[in-house]
Design an enzyme around this catalytic site. Structure first.
Site, mmCIF file in Angstrom:
data_model
loop_
_atom_site.group_PDB
_atom_site.id
_atom_site.type_symbol
_atom_site.label_atom_id
_atom_site.label_comp_id
_atom_site.label_asym_id
_atom_site.label_seq_id
_atom_site.Cartn_x
_atom_site.Cartn_y
_atom_site.Cartn_z
ATOM 1 C CB SER A 88 47.569 -38.542 -27.073
ATOM 2 O OG SER A 88 46.330 -39.196 -27.282
ATOM 3 C CB THR A 131 54.485 -38.036 -22.306
ATOM 4 O OG1 THR A 131 54.545 -39.410 -21.970
ATOM 5 C CG2 THR A 131 55.418 -37.813 -23.497
ATOM 6 C CG ASP A 132 55.975 -41.428 -18.245
ATOM 7 O OD1 ASP A 132 55.441 -41.507 -19.366
ATOM 8 O OD2 ASP A 132 55.708 -42.225 -17.319
ATOM 9 C CD GLU A 133 54.737 -43.147 -23.988
ATOM 10 O OE1 GLU A 133 55.148 -43.246 -25.159
ATOM 11 O OE2 GLU A 133 53.647 -43.592 -23.624
ATOM 12 C CE1 TYR A 156 52.138 -38.612 -27.499
ATOM 13 C CE2 TYR A 156 53.277 -40.187 -26.086
ATOM 14 C CZ TYR A 156 52.482 -39.061 -26.238
ATOM 15 O OH TYR A 156 52.044 -38.378 -25.120
ATOM 16 C CB ALA A 158 60.589 -39.211 -31.636
ATOM 17 C CE LYS A 160 53.551 -34.427 -25.583
ATOM 18 N NZ LYS A 160 52.483 -33.390 -25.642
ATOM 19 C CG LEU A 196 45.744 -51.482 -20.923
ATOM 20 C CD1 LEU A 196 45.925 -52.641 -21.877
ATOM 21 C CD2 LEU A 196 46.798 -51.565 -19.816
ATOM 22 C CE1 TYR A 213 48.137 -54.335 -28.535
ATOM 23 C CE2 TYR A 213 49.543 -52.509 -27.878
ATOM 24 C CZ TYR A 213 48.417 -52.984 -28.524
ATOM 25 O OH TYR A 213 47.598 -52.094 -29.184
ATOM 26 N NE ARG A 287 52.057 -49.640 -28.167
ATOM 27 C CZ ARG A 287 51.569 -48.883 -27.188
ATOM 28 N NH1 ARG A 287 52.377 -48.385 -26.269
ATOM 29 N NH2 ARG A 287 50.274 -48.611 -27.109
ATOM 30 C CE1 TYR A 347 44.515 -54.126 -29.833
ATOM 31 C CE2 TYR A 347 43.126 -52.417 -30.805
ATOM 32 C CZ TYR A 347 44.041 -52.825 -29.852
ATOM 33 O OH TYR A 347 44.499 -51.923 -28.920
HETATM 34 P P1 NAD Z 1 43.746 -36.971 -26.403
HETATM 35 O O1 NAD Z 1 44.193 -37.678 -27.634
HETATM 36 O O2 NAD Z 1 42.637 -37.544 -25.595
HETATM 37 O O3 NAD Z 1 43.302 -35.480 -26.767
HETATM 38 C C1 NAD Z 1 44.065 -34.660 -27.591
HETATM 39 C C2 NAD Z 1 43.241 -33.432 -27.946
HETATM 40 O O4 NAD Z 1 44.044 -32.600 -28.787
HETATM 41 C C3 NAD Z 1 41.939 -33.749 -28.711
HETATM 42 O O5 NAD Z 1 40.886 -32.998 -28.191
HETATM 43 C C4 NAD Z 1 42.266 -33.330 -30.143
HETATM 44 O O6 NAD Z 1 41.123 -32.892 -30.853
HETATM 45 C C5 NAD Z 1 43.269 -32.203 -29.917
HETATM 46 N N1 NAD Z 1 44.176 -32.000 -31.053
HETATM 47 C C6 NAD Z 1 44.927 -32.927 -31.695
HETATM 48 N N2 NAD Z 1 45.600 -32.349 -32.716
HETATM 49 C C7 NAD Z 1 45.277 -31.034 -32.697
HETATM 50 C C8 NAD Z 1 45.648 -29.914 -33.490
HETATM 51 N N3 NAD Z 1 46.454 -30.034 -34.548
HETATM 52 N N4 NAD Z 1 45.136 -28.710 -33.161
HETATM 53 C C9 NAD Z 1 44.307 -28.560 -32.097
HETATM 54 N N5 NAD Z 1 43.884 -29.590 -31.344
HETATM 55 C C10 NAD Z 1 44.369 -30.809 -31.639
HETATM 56 O O7 NAD Z 1 45.057 -36.762 -25.533
HETATM 57 P P2 NAD Z 1 45.251 -36.818 -23.950
HETATM 58 O O8 NAD Z 1 45.478 -38.212 -23.548
HETATM 59 O O9 NAD Z 1 44.187 -36.024 -23.309
HETATM 60 O O10 NAD Z 1 46.654 -36.052 -23.837
HETATM 61 C C11 NAD Z 1 46.701 -34.629 -23.719
HETATM 62 C C12 NAD Z 1 48.149 -34.196 -23.609
HETATM 63 O O11 NAD Z 1 48.740 -34.783 -22.466
HETATM 64 C C13 NAD Z 1 49.020 -34.610 -24.796
HETATM 65 O O12 NAD Z 1 49.912 -33.571 -25.060
HETATM 66 C C14 NAD Z 1 49.753 -35.845 -24.298
HETATM 67 O O13 NAD Z 1 50.989 -35.980 -24.944
HETATM 68 C C15 NAD Z 1 49.920 -35.511 -22.830
HETATM 69 N N6 NAD Z 1 49.999 -36.665 -21.915
HETATM 70 C C16 NAD Z 1 49.058 -37.668 -21.969
HETATM 71 C C17 NAD Z 1 49.114 -38.708 -21.042
HETATM 72 C C18 NAD Z 1 48.096 -39.819 -21.026
HETATM 73 O O14 NAD Z 1 48.252 -40.774 -20.262
HETATM 74 N N7 NAD Z 1 47.026 -39.758 -21.810
HETATM 75 C C19 NAD Z 1 50.154 -38.729 -20.086
HETATM 76 C C20 NAD Z 1 51.111 -37.701 -20.088
HETATM 77 C C21 NAD Z 1 51.005 -36.663 -21.003
HETATM 78 O O1 DAU Z 2 53.273 -42.610 -20.147
HETATM 79 C C1 DAU Z 2 52.435 -41.599 -20.607
HETATM 80 C C2 DAU Z 2 51.801 -42.010 -21.915
HETATM 81 O O2 DAU Z 2 50.848 -43.017 -21.612
HETATM 82 C C3 DAU Z 2 51.148 -40.854 -22.668
HETATM 83 O O3 DAU Z 2 52.129 -39.927 -23.032
HETATM 84 C C4 DAU Z 2 50.414 -41.354 -23.909
HETATM 85 O O4 DAU Z 2 49.738 -40.291 -24.540
HETATM 86 C C5 DAU Z 2 49.415 -42.406 -23.477
HETATM 87 O O5 DAU Z 2 48.758 -42.938 -24.605
HETATM 88 C C6 DAU Z 2 50.098 -43.525 -22.691
HETATM 89 O O6 DAU Z 2 50.969 -44.310 -23.562
HETATM 90 P P1 DAU Z 2 51.054 -45.913 -23.449
HETATM 91 O O7 DAU Z 2 51.533 -46.441 -24.730
HETATM 92 O O8 DAU Z 2 51.750 -46.325 -22.209
HETATM 93 O O9 DAU Z 2 49.484 -46.232 -23.233
HETATM 94 P P2 DAU Z 2 48.504 -47.347 -23.852
HETATM 95 O O10 DAU Z 2 47.215 -47.229 -23.105
HETATM 96 O O11 DAU Z 2 48.451 -47.295 -25.329
HETATM 97 O O12 DAU Z 2 49.207 -48.700 -23.436
HETATM 98 C C7 DAU Z 2 49.478 -49.006 -22.076
HETATM 99 C C8 DAU Z 2 50.185 -50.349 -22.036
HETATM 100 O O13 DAU Z 2 49.253 -51.371 -22.433
HETATM 101 C C9 DAU Z 2 51.342 -50.459 -23.003
HETATM 102 O O14 DAU Z 2 52.362 -51.248 -22.408
HETATM 103 C C10 DAU Z 2 50.764 -51.197 -24.209
HETATM 104 C C11 DAU Z 2 49.714 -52.091 -23.576
HETATM 105 N N1 DAU Z 2 48.513 -52.383 -24.414
HETATM 106 C C12 DAU Z 2 47.843 -51.336 -24.943
HETATM 107 C C13 DAU Z 2 46.727 -51.550 -25.709
HETATM 108 C C14 DAU Z 2 45.970 -50.392 -26.322
HETATM 109 C C15 DAU Z 2 48.081 -53.694 -24.576
HETATM 110 O O15 DAU Z 2 48.680 -54.655 -24.064
HETATM 111 N N2 DAU Z 2 46.960 -53.895 -25.341
HETATM 112 C C16 DAU Z 2 46.267 -52.889 -25.930
HETATM 113 O O16 DAU Z 2 45.254 -53.166 -26.634
#
Ligand code: NAD
Ligand code: DAU
Length: 351
Positions: A88, A131-133, A156, A158, A160, A196, A213, A287, A347
């Protein structure tokens, strides 16, 4: 209604654990099977409050292994899937895309194939959590709707986007009963401190630099994780088959404003002098391919299914900080070992 046997993949991760907890509690007559490979991001302690429940089961399952996926379908007579398992983190996908192809694309297709093979009759749902990405990056105006064209720009997103396309293809080609949800950035408890908000909370607590970033002017739309779990429940239970639903918080923040707000909140909670934590803010190398802005139009979900976020960002962030302050053992555990290497690699040379 027959007892449902719902496989929730990735149930030991951040969002997955909130979804599992909600389903175990809300649907005591169904079986909830958490299938998770327990990668660095998966942690069964996230579910310590439900793991004794009689309707909860855990299977260590790597979805890239089709035989293992089939075994779980057979053993538990899986009737429905809520698919969250994925790699993720965008930064990790830039360092190594192949794991993202394997878990997010191949893993999803394995699950789709198992569902197609086992679901010959009866009622079933395959809910794919995305995801919205996948929609790419917005300029200053506009919101992502369900009609926005896909334009993924990181490895990532791509991966999803590809998984979303496969899920839709199985609906159109084989009639598999699918639903997709595309959500904005989540925050809340049990969030791994590579993302973040939990990374900043951890660094503020430890008086470490807060790496922003680029210029910090990228924008994300933040949603409390339990509101995402409630949206998944709504869509899984009442959403239309073959449809996608956007989920978001109408809550846009530039990264720098968000981190400043967090610093003020934590100064108050920690009894620090006002402005003390902000001094830790450090601008670092951007990034690669950093998407500028994400923002979600969740009107379809609101109008069709009556879903809305339940709390404000201020409330949600305050609850989140409190959780991290009360759960230092969880944080210490997940930040020991390989996290230190990850942090140095990501970092160490960035400033
Ligand atoms: P996360 O990284 O916290 O957790 C992912 C989980 O998937 C972990 O428990 C990991 O062990 C498991 N996993 C990874 N690869 C695996 C595999 N090959 N087989 C079985 N399990 C596996 O992720 P998250 O932030 O909880 O995201 C969950 C889902 O929601 C993802 O599909 C992500 O794309 C989507 N999503 C996340 C966000 C966000 O902001 N975090 C937003 C929108 C959508
Ligand atoms: O939009 C949904 C997505 O949000 C999910 O699909 C992803 O799984 C989830 O990881 C998240 O992606 P982002 O890349 O937006 O999240 P992240 O927390 O990594 O970063 C949020 C913003 O903060 C992004 O613009 C990058 C910036 N950033 C991130 C980190 C880790 C920093 O400036 N410094 C940092 O150290």
């Amino acid at each position: 209604m027959n007892k449902r046997k719902i496989l929730i993949t990735g149930g030991a991760g951040f969002i997955g654990s909130h979804v599992v907890r909600r389903f175990v509690r809300n649907y005591p007559n169904d079986h909830i099977i958490n299938g998770d490979a327990l990668t660095y991001a998966g942690n069964l302690e996230n579910l310590s409050d439900v793991d004794g429940a009689s309707n909860y089961f855990f299977e260590k399952l790597d979805i890239t292994n089709i035989d293992a996926v089939r075994e779980v379908f057979e053993k538990h007579e899986i009737s429905d899937v809520i698919h969250l398992a994925a790699e993720s983190h965008v930064d990790r996908s830039i360092e190594g895309p192949m794991e993202f192809v394997m878990s997010n694309v191949v893993g999803t297709v394995n699950l789709l194939n198992a569902a197609k093979e086992f679901w010959k009759s009866g009622e079933h749902i395959f809910h794919h959590v995305s995801t919205d990405e996948v929609y790419g990056s917005l300029g200053d105006d506009g919101l992502f709707t369900e009609e926005t064209s896909y334009d993924p720009r990181s490895p990532y997103s791509a991966s999803k986007a590809s998984s979303d396309h496969f899920v839709r293809a199985y609906f159109h080609t084989y009639g598999l009963p699918v639903k997709i949800s595309n959500c904005s950035n989540n925050y809340g408890s049990h969030h791994f401190p590579e993302k973040l908000i939990p990374l900043m909370i951890h660094n503020i607590l430890n008086n470490k630099p807060l790496p922003i970033y680029g210029k910090g002017d990228n924008i994300r739309d933040w949603l409390w994780v339990e509101d995402h779990a409630s949206a998944i429940d709504k869509i899984f239970s009442e959403g239309r088959l073959g449809e996608a639903y956007n989920v978001g918080g109408l809550n846009e923040w530039t990264n720098i404003e968000l981190v400043r707000f967090l610093c003020r909140l934590m100064d108050e909670k920690l009894g620090r002098k006002s402005g003390e934590s902000e001094k830790l803010i450090t601008y670092v190398k951007d990034r690669a391919g950093h998407d500028k802005r994400y923002a979600i139009d969740a009107t379809k979900l609101e109008n069709e299914l009556g879903w809305k976020p339940s709390i404000t960002f201020e409330e949600g962030l305050s609850k989140t900080v409190d959780w991290y302050l009360d759960n230092s053992e969880w944080v210490n555990k997940v930040t020991s070992g390989s996290y230190k290497d990850y942090y140095e690699n990501m970092y160490g040379n960035r400033t």
